[in-house]
Design an enzyme around this catalytic site. Structure first.
Site, PDB file in Angstrom:
ATOM      1  N   LYS A  94       0.833  -1.206   0.000  1.00 42.09           N
ATOM      2  CA  LYS A  94       0.000   0.000   0.000  1.00 42.09           C
ATOM      3  C   LYS A  94       0.867   1.256   0.000  1.00 42.09           C
ATOM      4  O   LYS A  94       0.602   2.216  -0.735  1.00 42.09           O
ATOM      5  CB  LYS A  94      -0.913   0.024   1.230  1.00 42.09           C
ATOM      6  CG  LYS A  94      -1.990  -1.031   1.249  1.00 42.09           C
ATOM      7  CD  LYS A  94      -2.824  -0.923   2.520  1.00 42.09           C
ATOM      8  CE  LYS A  94      -3.688  -2.152   2.719  1.00 42.09           C
ATOM      9  NZ  LYS A  94      -4.549  -2.053   3.909  1.00 42.09           N
ATOM     10  N   LYS A 106       2.425  -4.273  11.091  1.00 38.40           N
ATOM     11  CA  LYS A 106       1.107  -4.634  11.602  1.00 38.40           C
ATOM     12  C   LYS A 106       1.265  -5.201  12.997  1.00 38.40           C
ATOM     13  O   LYS A 106       2.299  -5.796  13.321  1.00 38.40           O
ATOM     14  CB  LYS A 106       0.426  -5.680  10.698  1.00 38.40           C
ATOM     15  CG  LYS A 106      -1.089  -5.641  10.775  1.00 38.40           C
ATOM     16  CD  LYS A 106      -1.609  -4.319  10.216  1.00 38.40           C
ATOM     17  CE  LYS A 106      -3.089  -4.346   9.921  1.00 38.40           C
ATOM     18  NZ  LYS A 106      -3.500  -3.122   9.204  1.00 38.40           N
ATOM     19  N   THR A 190     -10.572   5.498   5.360  1.00 36.95           N
ATOM     20  CA  THR A 190     -10.608   4.244   4.601  1.00 36.95           C
ATOM     21  C   THR A 190     -11.878   4.173   3.760  1.00 36.95           C
ATOM     22  O   THR A 190     -11.840   3.805   2.576  1.00 36.95           O
ATOM     23  CB  THR A 190     -10.511   3.033   5.542  1.00 36.95           C
ATOM     24  OG1 THR A 190      -9.333   3.151   6.346  1.00 36.95           O
ATOM     25  CG2 THR A 190     -10.444   1.731   4.753  1.00 36.95           C
ATOM     26  N   ASN A 221     -16.488   0.304  11.222  1.00 38.96           N
ATOM     27  CA  ASN A 221     -16.121   1.672  10.868  1.00 38.96           C
ATOM     28  C   ASN A 221     -16.108   1.882   9.349  1.00 38.96           C
ATOM     29  O   ASN A 221     -16.713   2.825   8.829  1.00 38.96           O
ATOM     30  CB  ASN A 221     -14.746   2.008  11.451  1.00 38.96           C
ATOM     31  CG  ASN A 221     -14.328   3.435  11.149  1.00 38.96           C
ATOM     32  OD1 ASN A 221     -14.910   4.380  11.649  1.00 38.96           O
ATOM     33  ND2 ASN A 221     -13.315   3.586  10.321  1.00 38.96           N
TER      34      ASN A 221
END
Length: 418
Positions: A94, A106, A190, A221
Site C-alpha cells: 500500500k 502490523k 478508509t 467503521n
C-alpha cells in the site's frame, strides 16, 4: 507453497508472481516474502476481578527501506502470527503504490474486546505499548487503529508511550483523538478512499453510481461510513452483513436507520427478524460486492456462485488468489485491497506530517489530497495492467514491489538486476 490455507501464503504466492514478472533475481522474493522483524510479546493484565490474565500480542515490521514502518493494531480473538505477517506485507505494498515514505507493519493482540471492560481494555492497550516500546516510535514504527481498535485506544497508547519516553511525541501513533493531535478526516479515511476508487472504476467503465445495487459485507467503521456515502449518492444498498448475520432487500435498505441503531461494534442484523448468513449474502445478486470485514471470505469454493459485476476489496485479503483466477474467467473484476482500502494509511501519513509540522489541515484539504493521491495511484496501476497484461491484483503487487525492491537495492541490501 501455501495457497488458500494462510494469509501469508496468499501474500507470498502473488509476491512470487510479481517478482518473476519484474525479472528480479530470486533473492528479491526471498527477502520480501517475510517481515524483517517479528515480535511476539506476553502482556500481563490485571482484570477487574483481581485475576491477572496473560494476553499474547504480535508486531511485524515488514520492510523499512523506504522509511519507518507503518501499520495498524487489531484486537481480535482470531489474530495469528501468519495473519500479522501477511498484513505487514500488504501494508508495504500500500505504501509503495501510494508513494508514501514508509514500509509496512502490523500488530495484533489475541483478545475479544467485546468481553473486556473499558478499564481492562485500557490496561491491555498500555501493556502492549510497554512490551514493544523499544522497537516503535515516530521514526521507527508508527501504529494506528485496525479491527476493533479506535481513537480512544490510540489515545491510551500515546499516553503510555509519552510516559515511557518522558516527552511528547504525537507522531508516535495515528488515528488518535483530534484533541491529542489527530487529523480531521482520519476516522472516515478508509471509507472515503474506497468510495473514491469505486468512483474511478465507474468512470473508467462508464457506470453511474446512482441506483447501483451494492452489497457491503461488514458494518464496522469502514462498512458503515461507506454505506452512508453511497446511500447519499443515490446507490441502492441491497445487502449488509455484520458479525452476527446479514440482511438483504432488493428494494434497498434504510441506511440512516442502521447508522442510528448500530451498536459499538457495527451489529445491526439483530434489528431484523429475517436474516441470512454472511456466506449467503455474498452470493446474492448485485452490481458491486464490497467485502469490508475479515479476510478469506471469497474462495475457490464460492467464487463461481457470485452474482456481481465487480468486487471492491475494502477488507484486507478477502479474496483468495485462486478465487480471483476463477473470477477473471467469469469477467468479474476485483479491485484489490492494497489500493482500494489504502485511504487509511494515506491519511495516517497526513496526520504524521501534521504532527511533525505542528500545523493542522482542514477536513476539506485532507479529502482533496486523499483523492489526488488515490487518483494518481489508480492511474499508475492501470498503466501496469496494460503494460503487463495482468489483473488489477497482480498489477498492484508489481507496482508496490517495484518501489520496495528499488529502495532495498539502493541501500545495498539486495541486487535487483539479473
Amino acid at each position: 507453497m501455501n495457497k488458500e490455507d494462510t494469509p501469508l501464503g496468499e501474500f507470498q504466492e502473488t509476491l512470487h508472481e510479481a517478482t518473476e514478472l519484474l525479472s528480479y533475481p530470486a533473492e528479491v522474493f526471498h527477502f520480501l516474502k517475510n517481515p524483517m522483524r517479528f515480535f511476539e510479546v506476553s502482556i500481563p493484565v490485571q482484570m477487574d476481578d483481581g485475576e491477572t490474565k496473560i494476553f499474547q500480542g504480535y508486531r511485524a515490521q515488514h520492510n523499512d527501506a523506504c522509511g519507518p514502518t507503518k501499520g495498524g493494531i487489531r484486537f481480535h480473538p482470531d489474530v495469528t502470527p501468519e495473519e500479522v505477517k501477511a498484513l505487514s506485507g500488504w501494508m508495504s505494498l500500500k505504501c509503495g503504490i501510494n508513494h508514501l515514505p514508509y514500509g509496512g507493519a502490523k500488530g495484533g493482540i489475541i483478545c475479544d474486546p467485546r468481553n473486556l471492560s473499558s478499564n481492562e481494555l485500557q490496561r491491555l492497550s498500555r501493556g502492549y505499548v510497554r512490551a514493544i516500546s523499544q522497537f516503535v516510535g515516530p521514526t521507527k514504527d508508527i501504529p494506528a487503529p485496525d479491527m476493533y481498535t479506535n481513537a480512544q485506544i490510540m489515545g491510551w497508547m500515546l499516553d503510555e508511550y509519552n510516559h515511557i519516553c518522558e516527552y511528547g511525541a504525537p507522531g508516535f501513533i495515528t488515528g488518535k483523538p483530534l484533541v491529542l493531535g489527530g487529523s480531521k478526516g482520519r476516522e472516515t479515511a478508509t471509507s472515503k478512499g474506497v468510495l473514491y476508487i469505486l468512483q474511478l472504476v465507474c468512470e473508467q467503465q462508464n457506470l453511474n453510481i446512482q441506483d447501483m445495487r451494492v452489497i457491503i459485507q461488514g458494518f464496522g467503521n469502514v462498512g458503515s461510513y461507506l454505506a452512508q456515502y453511497l446511500y447519499d449518492l443515490g446507490a441502492k444498498i441491497v445487502g449488509i452483513a455484520d458479525a452476527k448475520g446479514a440482511i438483504y432487500d432488493s428494494a434497498g435498505i434504510d441506511i440512516p436507520y442502521l447508522m442510528e441503531n448500530k451498536d459499538a461494534y457495527g451489529v445491526v442484523s439483530t434489528l431484523f427478524r429475517q436474516t441470512m448468513t454472511n456466506e449467503e449474502l455474498l452470493e446474492q445478486e448485485c452490481d458491486v460486492l464490497i467485502p469490508a470485514a475479515i479476510g478469506g471470505v471469497i474462495t475457490s469454493e464460492n467464487a463461481d456462485r457470485l452474482k456481481c459485476r465487480f468486487i471492491v476489496e475494502a477488507a484486507n485479503g478477502p479474496t483468495t488468489k485462486e478465487a480471483i483466477e476463477l473470477l477473471d474467467k467469469e469477467g468479474i473484476q476485483v479491485v484489490p485491497d492494497v489500493l482500494a482500502n489504502s485511504g487509511g494509511v494515506i491519511v495516517s501519513y497526513f496526520e504524521w506530517c501534521q504532527n511533525l509540522q505542528g500545523y493542522y489541515w482542514t477536513e476539506e484539504l485532507v479529502d482533496q489530497r486523499l483523492k489526488e493521491r488515490l487518483t494518481e495511484s489508480f492511474n499508475d496501476l492501470m498503466e501496469i495492467v496494460s503494460e503487463y497484461g495482468v489483473n488489477m491484483k497482480v498489477a498492484a503487487y508489481i507496482l508496490g514491489t517495484k518501489r520496495l525492491a528499488e529502495a532495498s537495492h539502493s541501500r545495498g541490501w539486495i541486487n535487483i538486476n539479473e
